[in-house]
Design an enzyme around this catalytic site. Structure first.
Site, PDB file in Angstrom:
ATOM      1  N   ARG A 188     -30.954  -4.283  20.569  1.00  7.70           N
ATOM      2  CA  ARG A 188     -32.294  -3.682  20.615  1.00  7.70           C
ATOM      3  C   ARG A 188     -33.096  -4.176  19.414  1.00  7.70           C
ATOM      4  NH1 ARG A 188     -33.646   2.841  20.796  1.00  7.70           N
ATOM      5  NH2 ARG A 188     -35.687   2.778  19.764  1.00  7.70           N
ATOM      6  N   SER A 216     -29.800  10.202  24.736  1.00  8.11           N
ATOM      7  CA  SER A 216     -30.874   9.916  23.793  1.00  8.11           C
ATOM      8  C   SER A 216     -30.674  10.550  22.426  1.00  8.11           C
ATOM      9  CB  SER A 216     -32.197  10.408  24.396  1.00  8.11           C
ATOM     10  OG  SER A 216     -33.226  10.422  23.444  1.00  8.11           O
ATOM     11  N   ASP A 232     -35.942  12.660  14.408  1.00  9.06           N
ATOM     12  CA  ASP A 232     -35.090  11.558  14.831  1.00  9.06           C
ATOM     13  C   ASP A 232     -35.039  10.518  13.714  1.00  9.06           C
ATOM     14  OD1 ASP A 232     -33.586   9.801  16.360  1.00  9.06           O
ATOM     15  OD2 ASP A 232     -35.334   8.960  17.396  1.00  9.06           O
ATOM     16  N   ASP A 286     -27.360   5.941  23.227  1.00 11.07           N
ATOM     17  CA  ASP A 286     -28.340   5.488  22.240  1.00 11.07           C
ATOM     18  C   ASP A 286     -27.750   5.725  20.848  1.00 11.07           C
ATOM     19  OD1 ASP A 286     -30.557   5.069  20.631  1.00 11.07           O
ATOM     20  OD2 ASP A 286     -31.562   6.929  21.223  1.00 11.07           O
TER      21      ASP A 286
END
Length: 358
Positions: free
Chosen positions: A223, A112, A124, A151
């Site tokens: 995604r 992640s 992030d 990710d």
């Protein structure tokens, strides 16, 4: 890099397979064939060959002790969907958290970006470098041998950056990468009022095509953040179909809604061109059973639960120790030093010392 001229044929699909580990002895063998059994519910014909991979020459490799050839996970995902058993991936931010996820029985690991950013105490928003994430992901693979889904956020830039990233993560032993359709630098998805800017469908399709052009066997997962950006179901479906048409192996559709209604609506209308990946952080009631019932979800990702659990546990232990002035109140509630030694594989260290220290 030089390559062997012979190939490994992987036949059938083993629905419970971890990556196949090849030692130097098996790499040196000739006419290698790995045959995997299919369960009775497997939708594939046993004996049919689905993919061949050339072996990398181990000579001159930095980590040549073991060459890991990843089993056909796309086939595995489809088989699991057919059996109503989607893969569950637990978030990890370190080799230690990855080992704990494997210990708990999770079939895959989610390397992640959110968790690694939190580990470094950063937002992030693209502040953790691609090389930092790659190195941590490589360590997770090395220390667990698990199926690691990396990710990659936006892929660190455009199609050229992503192509380089795909090659690097595949060399690191990743089973799959996921790249989102946001602009770089990204804003974390679930924060209230955050800036959520998407690139055009055409630009993103170019990135997917670039990734597919350089990958050997690793899965390329698209995604879409259309829901997160407030663009609605029709746009999410339009983008998803375009990404699947471009060749994406799976599609992660993300939502920050507080219930699963938005995602369930998308699933109901999804064509099924490729399996879906769902991240139910904001709607935890959506889990394995709901994903299995849909028949379209291949992977459920628990995307930030390792770092959130760790933060809560540390806060409680630290506060108790500070209040009491000793560790007595928490000693029975935290891992023993023996437990940590086991995770560090200290028995192996001791065995090596016994046999080889002179």
């Amino acid at each position: 890099r030089r390559r062997h001229t012979r190939y490994i044929s992987v036949t059938g699909v083993q629905t419970c397979a971890l990556p196949i580990l090849l030692t130097p002895e098996t790499i040196a063998a000739s006419d290698l064939t790995i045959t995997m059994g299919c369960g009775e519910n497997c939708p594939y014909v046993p004996g049919a060959t689905y993919r061949d991979w050339p072996l990398e020459d181990p000579k001159g490799q930095d980590d040549a002790t073991v060459r890991r050839i990843v089993a056909d996970i796309d086939g595995r995902v489809r088989a699991l969907i057919a059996e109503h058993r989607p893969i569950e991936a637990m978030a990890c931010h370190s080799p230690l958290s990855a080992k704990l996820a494997v210990e708990a029985g999770f079939e895959a690991l989610w390397a992640s970006g959110f968790e690694l950013s939190a580990l470094y105490g950063l937002g992030d928003v693209g502040l953790v470098s691609a090389s930092e994430h790659l190195e941590m992901t490589r360590r997770m693979v090395e220390r667990t041998g698990g199926l690691v889904i990396a990710d990659l956020d936006t892929g660190a830039g455009n199609a050229v950056n992503l192509a380089y990233g795909v090659e690097a993560y595949e060399r690191a032993g990743c089973a799959a990468i996921v790249v989102e359709d946001k602009d770089f630098p990204k804003m974390t998805s679930l924060i209230e009022g955050g800036r959520q800017e998407l690139i055009t469908t055409a630009e993103y399709v170019g990135k997917i095509e670039a990734a597919l052009s350089v990958r050997k066997s690793m899965l390329i997962c698209a995604r879409t953040e259309a829901f997160v950006a407030g663009l609605g179901e029709d746009e999410a479906l339009r983008r998803g179909e375009a990404y699947a048409e471009a060749g994406a192996d799976l599609l992660l559709v993300h939502s920050k809604a507080k219930t699963s209604a938005e995602i369930e609506g998308f699933i109901a209308r999804w064509s099924g061109r490729c399996p879906l990946m769902i991240v139910p952080t904001n709607f935890p009631e959506f889990g394995r059973a709901a994903a299995a019932a849909s028949g379209k979800v291949g992977v459920v990702i628990w995307a930030n639960h390792a770092v959130r659990s760790a933060v809560q546990g540390m806060r409680e232990a630290f506060a108790a120790i500070r209040a009491a002035g000793s560790a007595a109140p928490v000693e029975s509630r935290i891992a023993s030093t023996k437990d940590i030694f086991d995770l560090q594989e200290m028995e192996r260290v001791e065995a090596l010392e016994t046999h080889y220290l002179r």
